[in-house]
Motif scaffolding. Structure first.
Motif: not given
Length: 472
Positions: A91-103, A308-311
């Protein structure tokens, strides 16, 4: 009378002997009875001891069952805590990625605004010949297109866009012709080797659980230090683009991250259930991709020290390559798979004729090299409908399930080590064997590395030997 008297004496003598023998037997009987009583007492004591042991055994058995139940409960609790922690990290990684994407989007919007204002301006340059040059709107439009990025959620899989990542420049790699330095670099076999981006530093990883750093000077290898921390043998090594950090995979089911100024690992990434076969930096160096024998590929965030992800990649993974959004994995089921990491789905499969032992990109990231256990190297053109070209040679044979094959830094040659202890180098343009470097190794070669400068090649083998090759 005399005869009767003699007979009486004889009978008295016989009777006396019988009395004597009866006395002896009576004494023996008394001894046997005493021994019997002693044995009977010993049996009673043993029986009593057995009862005590039985009671102790029953008590220990009950305690064991109780501890086993406690262990199972704690194991379940630990799994739940781990899942909760991983979920929070995700969840924290998703939030961080979202913030980075907005920036990123805000930055792109500002750039586009600046470009729009720039397109309305006319720039005049005065030169000595009194000539006037006006900036062409066509040129500005071309520049503008360089900054127009597709939105992450709507982009389409494009190999040129996602795998083109030019690195160091090598105008012409030199095909090595002789060995400059031969040494026993580790205490046990060497599994991995790689040059740093500056070509002046070499890293080797072995079954002896350490990574050794070597300074490459004037055709010799000088030991510069050791990186400790792995509990089992090293399986792969990679420098980050700055050459100041290393990620390594290990048989102990983990990947380890070092800074070169500290021999103790900065991070240990655990979560795989079997050995980690490969670990690679993504385009953004704060993320790492690992492949494992447990049939999974994991993406890790180094800032959070968490997965942050497992495939689930369907088969034993021997090697991976990655870009920002896509991962290429090689497998024991004789397939190469291309994954969209955003959706964790396979977008393409490339079948081969043998187990995949390694993968490598050409310097422009437009060609993919695979090495497999059918003793064949294949180059796949990622732009031209996956057109393939195979490379074989008489005497060349993969020595293990992790044999590494590589491109030269200019993309003109391929190099791989063989079970016969020779390094084979092919010409990519002609498909022919360019040279064979024999005699320096006494066992199967596990891996090779070509310096970014193009001047040196290093090969390492199962018997702990490293050889520095060049034509200098």
């Amino acid at each position: 009378m005399v005869e009767l008297h003699q007979e009486i004496k004889i009978k008295e003598f016989v009777l006396e002997e019988q009395h004597t023998r009866a006395g002896q037997l009576k004494k023996q009987l008394v001894g046997v009875q005493a021994e019997y009583k002693d044995l009977h007492l010993r049996v009673a004591k043993v029986h009593e001891g057995n009862l005590v042991l039985k009671r102790e055994y029953d008590s220990l058995l009950l305690r064991h069952h109780s501890l086993d139940q406690t262990f199972l409960e704690e194991n379940v609790r630990g799994s739940e805590l781990l899942e909760a922690m991983i979920s929070r990290k995700q969840v924290a990684a998703v939030r961080m990625n979202s913030r980075n994407e907005r920036r990123l989007r805000a930055r792109e919007a500002n750039l586009q605004k600046e470009l729009k204002s720039a397109t309305k301006m006319t720039v005049t340059i005065d030169v000595s010949a009194s000539a006037t040059l006006t900036t062409s709107p066509r040129i500005l439009d071309s520049i503008k297109k360089l900054f127009e990025k597709k939105r992450r959620g709507n982009s389409v899989f494009n190999l040129d866009e996602h795998f083109y990542a030019p690195g160091g420049i090598c105008l012409a790699a030199k095909v090595p012709s002789k060995a400059l330095h031969v040494l026993d670099a580790h205490e046990l076999g060497i599994n991995a080797v790689q040059f740093s981006p500056t070509s002046n530093l070499l890293a080797t990883g072995g079954t002896d659980r350490v990574i050794k750093l070597w300074d490459v000077k004037s055709g010799t290898l000088h030991n510069k230090g050791t990186l400790d921390g792995s509990n089992e043998g090293i399986t792969s090594i990679q420098f980050d683009p700055t050459g100041t950090r290393i990620i390594a995979a290990s048989y102990d089911k983990s990947a380890l991250f070092w800074r070169l100024d500290d021999q103790v690992p900065k991070l240990t990434l655990t979560g795989h259930s079997r050995k980690v076969t490969t670990a690679k930096f993504k385009c953004s160096s704060h993320q790492v991709v690992t492949g494992s024998a447990d049939r999974t590929v994991k993406i890790w965030d180094l800032h959070q020290a968490a997965c942050v992800q497992t495939i689930d990649v369907l088969s034993y993974c021997s090697d991976v390559l990655c870009s920002e959004y896509f991962i290429i994995s090689g497998h024991y089921d004789r397939k190469i798979r291309l994954w969209d990491s955003r959706a964790a789905r396979c977008v393409q499969e490339l079948p081969l004729q043998g187990k995949v032992t390694s993968l490598d990109f050409s310097p422009d990231h437009r060609q993919l090299l695979s090495c497999s256990r059918d003793d064949c190297l294949q180059v796949v053109d990622l732009r031209m409908n996956n057109t393939r070209m195979g490379f074989r040679a008489e005497g060349f044979k993969c020595g293990c399930d992790s044999t590494k094959a590589i491109f030269s830094p200019d993309g003109c040659y391929l190099a791989a080590g063989s079970v016969d202890g020779a390094v084979y180098i092919w010409n990519v343009s002609t498909g022919n064997l360019e040279t064979r470097l024999p005699d320096m190794h006494s066992s199967s070669i596990n891996a090779v590395s070509w310096s970014v400068s193009g001047d040196f090649v290093v090969s390492v083998d199962k018997s702990r030997r490293a050889v520095l090759w060049s034509d200098i």
